[in-house]
Design a protein around this motif. Structure first.
Motif, PDB file in Angstrom:
ATOM      1  N   GLY A  39       0.818  -1.195   0.000  1.00  0.00           N
ATOM      2  CA  GLY A  39       0.000   0.000   0.000  1.00  0.00           C
ATOM      3  C   GLY A  39       0.854   1.249   0.000  1.00  0.00           C
ATOM      4  N   ALA A  40       0.180   2.365  -0.133  1.00  0.00           N
ATOM      5  CA  ALA A  40       0.850   3.662  -0.105  1.00  0.00           C
ATOM      6  C   ALA A  40      -0.132   4.698   0.404  1.00  0.00           C
ATOM      7  CB  ALA A  40       1.343   4.045  -1.496  1.00  0.00           C
ATOM      8  N   VAL A  41       0.406   5.692   1.060  1.00  0.00           N
ATOM      9  CA  VAL A  41      -0.390   6.841   1.476  1.00  0.00           C
ATOM     10  C   VAL A  41       0.388   8.083   1.060  1.00  0.00           C
ATOM     11  CG1 VAL A  41       0.567   6.808   3.826  1.00  0.00           C
ATOM     12  CG2 VAL A  41      -1.599   7.980   3.394  1.00  0.00           C
ATOM     13  N   ARG A  42      -0.339   9.026   0.481  1.00  0.00           N
ATOM     14  CA  ARG A  42       0.262  10.274  -0.012  1.00  0.00           C
ATOM     15  C   ARG A  42      -0.416  11.435   0.695  1.00  0.00           C
ATOM     16  NH1 ARG A  42      -1.456  13.487  -4.382  1.00  0.00           N
ATOM     17  NH2 ARG A  42      -2.979  11.892  -4.860  1.00  0.00           N
ATOM     18  N   PHE A  43       0.365  12.445   1.045  1.00  0.00           N
ATOM     19  CA  PHE A  43      -0.138  13.619   1.755  1.00  0.00           C
ATOM     20  C   PHE A  43       0.116  14.856   0.912  1.00  0.00           C
ATOM     21  CE2 PHE A  43       1.610  10.467   4.651  1.00  0.00           C
ATOM     22  CZ  PHE A  43       0.491  10.143   5.406  1.00  0.00           C
ATOM     23  N   ASP A  44      -0.944  15.552   0.514  1.00  0.00           N
ATOM     24  CA  ASP A  44      -0.839  16.788  -0.244  1.00  0.00           C
ATOM     25  C   ASP A  44      -1.063  17.952   0.711  1.00  0.00           C
ATOM     26  OD1 ASP A  44      -0.475  15.381  -2.631  1.00  0.00           O
ATOM     27  OD2 ASP A  44      -2.635  15.309  -3.025  1.00  0.00           O
ATOM     28  N   ASN A  45       0.000  18.708   0.977  1.00  0.00           N
ATOM     29  CA  ASN A  45      -0.042  19.796   1.943  1.00  0.00           C
ATOM     30  C   ASN A  45      -0.801  20.992   1.363  1.00  0.00           C
ATOM     31  OD1 ASN A  45       0.438  21.816   3.793  1.00  0.00           O
ATOM     32  ND2 ASN A  45       2.620  21.370   3.988  1.00  0.00           N
ATOM     33  N   HIS A  46      -1.901  21.349   2.030  1.00  0.00           N
ATOM     34  CA  HIS A  46      -2.699  22.529   1.663  1.00  0.00           C
ATOM     35  C   HIS A  46      -2.782  23.475   2.860  1.00  0.00           C
ATOM     36  CE1 HIS A  46      -3.910  20.463  -2.010  1.00  0.00           C
ATOM     37  NE2 HIS A  46      -4.330  19.452  -1.287  1.00  0.00           N
ATOM     38  N   GLY A  47      -1.675  23.611   3.590  1.00  0.00           N
ATOM     39  CA  GLY A  47      -1.666  24.479   4.770  1.00  0.00           C
ATOM     40  C   GLY A  47      -2.304  23.783   5.956  1.00  0.00           C
TER      41      GLY A  47
END
Length: 144
Positions: free
Chosen positions: A90-98
């Motif tokens: 599996g994988a988890v991705r985090f997109d930083n939006h503040g």
């Protein structure tokens, strides 16, 4: 191979979301079928997974973090030498939006044939629904 992917926005910063996911040991809190994920022999990159199967059967394997970028992504894969009968990862991705973070989780499983394959297939019935539910629970934990 069965794959499930889901994305949602969480009202929490990316570093906090990443820190929750990083050890992988918190996953039983959001994935109902996962009984435990524990570090293997002091190596934070290798974990031992125990998953509840049908009829009280347990499925176990070791997995290793194979790709990681602080506060951005974590990916893991089952180890062939762990005597597991399930090829999973599996994988988890985090997109930083503040103050918010887009979180995308992808899980995949390739169950083997035979009786263990039947257990794996039953265990991962409707993985899309399970991953959506897990991310909703994660969102609730992060937004408390």
């Amino acid at each position: 191979m069965t794959t499930a992917t889901h994305y949602l926005e969480v009202n929490a910063p990316a570093d906090r979301c990443y820190q929750w996911w990083r050890p992988l040991t918190h996953l039983p809190q959001i994935l109902d079928d996962v009984e435990s994920v524990e570090p293997r022999t002091g190596d934070a990159n290798v974990t031992h997974w125990v998953v509840d199967g049908p009829l009280g059967k347990k499925i176990e394997w070791d997995a290793k973090i194979i790709d990681e970028e602080q506060d951005r992504k974590i990916a893991w894969k089952s180890l062939e030498e762990s005597n597991n009968h399930v090829d999973t990862g599996g994988a988890v991705r985090f997109d930083n939006h503040g103050d918010k973070t887009g979180v995308e989780v992808s899980l995949h499983i390739q169950p083997p044939g035979g009786k263990v394959g039947e257990l794996g297939a039953k265990l991962f019935d409707d993985p899309q629904k399970k991953i959506e539910k897990a991310l909703e629970q994660f969102k609730q934990l992060m937004e408390k």
